[in-house]
Write an enzyme that holds these catalytic residues in place. Structure first.
Site, PDB file in Angstrom:
ATOM      1  N   HIS A  39      38.745  33.027  59.202  1.00  0.00           N
ATOM      2  CA  HIS A  39      39.736  31.856  58.871  1.00  0.00           C
ATOM      3  C   HIS A  39      41.432  32.218  59.381  1.00  0.00           C
ATOM      4  CE1 HIS A  39      40.485  33.955  55.228  1.00  0.00           C
ATOM      5  NE2 HIS A  39      41.734  33.081  55.158  1.00  0.00           N
ATOM      6  N   HIS A  54      46.849  30.798  60.543  1.00  0.00           N
ATOM      7  CA  HIS A  54      45.881  30.325  59.429  1.00  0.00           C
ATOM      8  C   HIS A  54      45.070  29.102  59.848  1.00  0.00           C
ATOM      9  CE1 HIS A  54      44.339  29.684  55.391  1.00  0.00           C
ATOM     10  NE2 HIS A  54      44.861  30.934  55.097  1.00  0.00           N
TER      11      HIS A  54
END
Length: 137
Positions: A39, A54
């Protein structure tokens, strides 16, 4: 942490929603891929400077589900290279945000220039951040 700038200055990207295939997260700068999770990833363009990407907010809770890696930790990447593929619609369907911070980690105040204006569409390879010469010294 991101909105308050605690991690460092940066921008937030609303990901594209491709009709076919995954949305791709691209390297915002050229450098060494120093950290890679399903992620999130961090690229070190030069010693002492690191840019974090992110994908979404709280997406660590997905434990990698729905993400595909296109690069390997330690690899050199060019600005605009695909690093992670994901499905923002599937992430939103699970109740998580998809706004994706791109942050100059632990940068000194005033040492990073934001190169894009809020609301501007960016494409792979668009410069987002630049360190000043004073920060690189």
């Amino acid at each position: 942490m991101f909105a308050a700038g605690i991690a460092g200055p940066g921008v937030a990207i609303e990901p594209d929603r491709p009709v076919h295939g995954p949305a791709l997260a691209h390297a915002p700068v050229a450098g060494r891929l120093v950290t890679l999770f399903a992620h999130a990833f961090a690229v070190e363009p030069s010693p002492g400077t690191t840019v974090l990407v992110h994908l979404g907010i709280d997406t660590v809770r997905l434990a990698g589900e729905g993400f595909a890696l296109y690069a390997a930790e330690g690899e050199e990447v060019a600005q605009g290279d695909p690093v992670i593929g994901w499905d923002p619609d599937a992430v939103e369907a699970r109740g998580l945000g998809v706004l994706s911070p791109v942050v100059a980690l632990q940068a000194e105040p005033g040492s990073v220039e934001l190169l894009v204006q809020p609301g501007r569409r960016v494409t792979a390879g668009t410069p987002l951040l630049a360190w000043t010469l004073a920060a690189a010294a």
